[in-house]
Every structure is written in C-alpha cells, then in structure tokens.
Design a protein around this motif. Structure first.
Motif, PDB file in Angstrom:
ATOM      1  N   VAL A 163      19.435  22.122 -28.978  1.00 21.21           N
ATOM      2  CA  VAL A 163      18.767  23.094 -30.054  1.00 21.21           C
ATOM      3  C   VAL A 163      19.317  24.451 -29.801  1.00 21.21           C
ATOM      4  O   VAL A 163      19.193  25.030 -28.711  1.00 21.21           O
ATOM      5  N   ASP A 164      19.852  25.002 -30.912  1.00 23.06           N
ATOM      6  CA  ASP A 164      20.482  26.599 -30.767  1.00 23.06           C
ATOM      7  C   ASP A 164      19.903  27.532 -31.573  1.00 23.06           C
ATOM      8  O   ASP A 164      20.145  28.755 -31.686  1.00 23.06           O
ATOM      9  N   ALA A 165      18.538  27.136 -31.976  1.00 15.84           N
ATOM     10  CA  ALA A 165      17.613  28.097 -32.877  1.00 15.84           C
ATOM     11  C   ALA A 165      16.441  27.737 -32.865  1.00 15.84           C
ATOM     12  O   ALA A 165      16.214  26.499 -33.323  1.00 15.84           O
ATOM     13  N   ILE A 166      15.679  28.500 -32.607  1.00 15.88           N
ATOM     14  CA  ILE A 166      13.962  28.186 -32.820  1.00 15.88           C
ATOM     15  C   ILE A 166      13.358  29.507 -33.542  1.00 15.88           C
ATOM     16  O   ILE A 166      14.029  30.397 -33.702  1.00 15.88           O
ATOM     17  N   ILE A 167      12.254  29.033 -34.245  1.00 13.21           N
ATOM     18  CA  ILE A 167      11.152  29.942 -35.045  1.00 13.21           C
ATOM     19  C   ILE A 167      10.302  30.319 -33.569  1.00 13.21           C
ATOM     20  O   ILE A 167       9.594  29.517 -33.351  1.00 13.21           O
ATOM     21  N   LEU A 179      12.425  20.662 -38.411  1.00 12.49           N
ATOM     22  CA  LEU A 179      13.359  21.378 -38.703  1.00 12.49           C
ATOM     23  C   LEU A 179      13.278  22.191 -39.758  1.00 12.49           C
ATOM     24  O   LEU A 179      12.816  21.566 -40.949  1.00 12.49           O
ATOM     25  N   VAL A 190       8.584  25.708 -33.523  1.00 15.39           N
ATOM     26  CA  VAL A 190       7.835  25.283 -32.363  1.00 15.39           C
ATOM     27  C   VAL A 190       6.406  26.065 -32.500  1.00 15.39           C
ATOM     28  O   VAL A 190       5.870  25.817 -31.662  1.00 15.39           O
ATOM     29  N   VAL A 215      19.940  29.676 -41.167  1.00 19.47           N
ATOM     30  CA  VAL A 215      20.168  28.679 -39.880  1.00 19.47           C
ATOM     31  C   VAL A 215      19.048  27.684 -40.412  1.00 19.47           C
ATOM     32  O   VAL A 215      18.060  27.644 -40.803  1.00 19.47           O
ATOM     33  N   VAL A 216      19.361  26.377 -39.584  1.00 22.58           N
ATOM     34  CA  VAL A 216      18.493  25.452 -39.197  1.00 22.58           C
ATOM     35  C   VAL A 216      17.720  25.617 -38.035  1.00 22.58           C
ATOM     36  O   VAL A 216      18.575  25.540 -36.900  1.00 22.58           O
ATOM     37  N   ALA A 217      16.367  25.871 -37.884  1.00 20.54           N
ATOM     38  CA  ALA A 217      15.766  26.176 -36.663  1.00 20.54           C
ATOM     39  C   ALA A 217      14.732  25.266 -36.272  1.00 20.54           C
ATOM     40  O   ALA A 217      14.043  24.747 -37.392  1.00 20.54           O
ATOM     41  N   VAL A 218      14.490  24.994 -34.949  1.00 22.36           N
ATOM     42  CA  VAL A 218      13.341  23.944 -34.609  1.00 22.36           C
ATOM     43  C   VAL A 218      11.925  24.801 -34.890  1.00 22.36           C
ATOM     44  O   VAL A 218      12.195  26.148 -34.232  1.00 22.36           O
ATOM     45  N   LEU A 233      14.624  25.485 -42.881  1.00 24.89           N
ATOM     46  CA  LEU A 233      15.675  26.074 -43.253  1.00 24.89           C
ATOM     47  C   LEU A 233      15.069  27.491 -43.315  1.00 24.89           C
ATOM     48  O   LEU A 233      14.023  27.944 -43.821  1.00 24.89           O
ATOM     49  N   ILE A 256      13.950  34.387 -35.670  1.00 29.54           N
ATOM     50  CA  ILE A 256      14.487  33.566 -35.098  1.00 29.54           C
ATOM     51  C   ILE A 256      15.257  33.800 -33.569  1.00 29.54           C
ATOM     52  O   ILE A 256      15.907  34.959 -33.575  1.00 29.54           O
ATOM     53  N   ALA A 257      15.216  32.968 -32.627  1.00 23.79           N
ATOM     54  CA  ALA A 257      15.826  33.264 -31.390  1.00 23.79           C
ATOM     55  C   ALA A 257      17.087  32.134 -31.338  1.00 23.79           C
ATOM     56  O   ALA A 257      16.856  30.903 -31.675  1.00 23.79           O
ATOM     57  N   SER A 258      18.310  32.394 -31.013  1.00 27.39           N
ATOM     58  CA  SER A 258      19.475  31.762 -30.979  1.00 27.39           C
ATOM     59  C   SER A 258      20.275  31.504 -29.725  1.00 27.39           C
ATOM     60  O   SER A 258      19.797  32.109 -28.878  1.00 27.39           O
TER      61      SER A 258
END
Lengths: 105, 105, 105, 105, 105
Positions: D74-78, D24, D46, D41-44, D26, D57-59
């Motif tokens: 999960v609602d946000a990823i790099i 995760l 990948v 956003v706090v993003a996973v 920031l 960031i995709a949300s």
C-alpha cells in the motif's frame, strides 16, 4: 496507488540475480475518467494481468511487500486487477459491462 | 521502473566512503515509443550496461536491494538490460533487430 | 541521483534535536548539458562541497545511508563531488578544464 | 500529506493475498484554496471516510504505519478526515459551515 | 528538503489512532528567491513554527525520524526553522533583517 492499463511487455536479458524470472509489464496511467495519459511505469506483475486490463499500481518500497518481490530491486508492482470504479456515484469503468470511452471530467 | 537509454558516464572525486568504486551512468528516460525525453537520472550500474543500451531503472529504497548497493546512499540503479519491448502487440524496440526511431504515439 | 550545482547555504535556528550541526546547502538541479534549472533541493553536505561545485544528490531514505545522517530526518544529501561527465562521448563538464556553458541538447 | 476529496470507490477482483478486504477510495487532490485538481490517488481508507469528505493522504512507506496496512503493498492511505483548515487566518473550508467554493489564490 | 512558508493550519476530527494530537500545518513551497509557488504540503510541526516563518520540510520515510513521528503515518515534517539563506553569496532572506520580496532569478 493509481489506475493503469496494461499495454505491453518488457523482456530483459542481463539483470540483477535476484530479478530472474519476474514478469515485467508496461502499464499506462489512466485518469479517473479512464482516459490514457503519457505517464507509464514498468511494473512486476505479481498476479497475472492480461493486456488491456485495468490494474492498480503500488510504487516505492510498498512494491516489495509481496513474497515475489520481497528484498528485490523492484519499485512498482501490479497489486490488483480492477473490476470497476465509480466517480460521483457513476460507474466510469466496468470490466464486464458497457465502458464509456470518455466522460466529461 | 522506467525504460532509459545509457547516454554517458559521471566521474566523481570526493564521495562518501561507502560509495567508492561504484560505476555511475547517465541514463535518459524514454517514452514507451522509444523516444528520448529531457528527464535523466544518474544511476549505479550493477550489471555493466554499454552506451546506447536500453535499460530498466529502479529508484528509491529499491535501488539498495542488491549486494553492490546495500546500505549505500544510492537512489537509482540499472537493474536490467532491455532486450525488447512490445506495446499493443507491436515490437517498439528490439536490441538485435530493426529499430524504428519514431512511432506515432 | 541527479547532478546539481551548489549555489548557497541555509542557516537554521530551532531544529529537531538530532539535526544539530549538520551543514545545509542549496543545490540547483542541472540538465545533462550543464544548464541550470529552477528545481532545487536543500541537502545535507556530508563531504564538504564548495560553492559552484557540481555534485550528486541522493534523495529519500538513501540520504540516511551515511554515518552523519543515519536515523535523522534528512531526505537529501550531497553524496559526491563531480569531477567531470560525458554525454555521447563528449565531455560536457570538467572541473579542471574548459567548460562549455551550453551544448545543444 | 496533502488535502484531498473522496470522489469515488475502486473495486478489485484478483489482488495480492495480503490486500484482501481493504477498502480502496478514489481521492482527488485539492489546492489550499479547496479547488479540485486533476491529480488523484487510489488510497486505502483506514478510518471510514464518506464521499465528498476532505481527507489527508499519507503516501509512500508512511502509508504502511497502521495496523490495517502494515507489511502490505500500500503506498497511500486516508489517514485523517479534515474538519476545517485556515490559510492566512481565514477559514478556507469547514465541514459544518459555509464553504466558499473559490478563494482567489 | 525544501524551503517553505507556514501559511495555515489543518484541524482533523477522525484520524488513525497513532496520529492523535499531532499539530498539522499548511506549508507553501518557496523558490530559492523566496517567491511563493502553488506547491504545498501538510506537515507535522515537531518544533513549533509560527505563521509566516520560513521552514525546512523533510519528506518521505525521513519524516518519521523523530520521537514525535516515529512509526506514524507521517510523510512530511517541519524539521527546522530557517534563520536566513544565501544564494551566490547574497542574502535572499533573513528572519530579522530587510527581506527583499523579489530577486530576479
């Protein structure tokens, strides 16, 4: 996701059948510097967070990706309890250590 | 979800076929201190809330996770009626008790 | 959903194949007091609304829950035409009656 | 998607079972002129981004369209690491070249 | 959807496997009066828009309703190129005609 602080609880009476017995917590959004904001959400607590704990909130359809919330009208869950986080290699918050209340952003 | 107050009703004439006969309520968003905001939503009432009641609003695809709204173009529902809520272990609102109108946030 | 006013039309040339021939309307968001805001959306009109009419906008995946928009890249539709709405038991807007332009919020 | 800068890391203890071992990060939102904002956003992560890197960031549900995040809350990823971007044919940011800190918007 | 102007391009290096070779454009949101705002999005261009063109942006899961973006971590696409639009029966913007830069809103 965003970082929030558990500040309270919501108790409901009448609700949709598939929402019976889900714990609802009031969570206040925090900045990356651990400062409270006016933004809040009512989230289903799927892991058992205590008042004052920092948590991660997942929103939207992602909130239904757990056994407890699958196929239920839930748009926010507490998906993790935060142990600590760092910004620019400095610890902003740590659950078991000194916690600066304010860090200049 | 967020906490709202039912403030009114919307009546529609022409609408998409699969929206016939769904009750539409105007719901004003409240702060965690039970203070009204300018933010509102038109939500499908799936449980029968009365004017002035505090309710929980579920938004997005989560609003379709009920028998009434399944597969319908609905992006907000009243998913529960609030009995009371607490912030920092103080009761901010209780349906059947003294209700402070304002609490310093 | 939110209440909007149809204020215009958008005409596109090149578009994704599955978007051919869908009518696109410009819709301005209104407050619960029927006052225009700067917020707008371009919505697919699935029911045939006229300029100046008050409508309900459904957003997100909910906008695809109609025969016209199923499986299409549409994130907003006009899902109903508003006949009238009430706030605190007062009629704010009625399609076929006197319409106060401003009501103190 | 939006452009963000990886500014830190979040470590969680208790979390939903299907979230074990996801990194995760920031991520602070940037303007098109590469200026930091207060939005985060706090993003996973990948793909393995480093501190200071510019990322996309995709949300929302889109954040679940990867092997790592499929069917997880999960609602946000790099979803990508930015090499460079241009506005009005001028390079605003380039990972391996001179980076103007500010460009008048 | 909202109306945007294509103002630039984003080039990424490392990205999720299923995002290879998708063109990413920087799109600035416009008001209904064709005035730029500070709001932007990075969108996958599925139709081939040029710099300066007015386009429609579809967001969220709707952005995956095309062959190019199906099952990919994409939350925004350019789904149409705008030819012209009208507000209150006045043409605000036309691709091939006089374009007033400002119209009092």
């Amino acid at each position: 996701m965003f970082i929030g602080e558990v500040i309270g609880t919501v108790v409901t009476t009448r609700k949709t059948d598939n929402m019976q017995s889900l714990p609802l917590r009031l969570v206040r959004r925090l900045t990356t510097d651990n400062i409270p904001t006016a933004v809040y959400v009512v989230a289903v607590d799927v892991i058992g967070a205590d008042e004052g704990e920092r948590v991660l909130i997942a929103s939207g359809s992602s909130a239904r990706q757990t056994d407890l919330t699958d196929a239920r009208p839930v748009d926010a869950i507490i998906m993790a309890i935060v142990d600590h986080w760092q910004v620019d290699n400095q610890t902003v918050y740590s659950k078991f250590a000194f916690q600066p209340d304010e860090i200049s952003g």
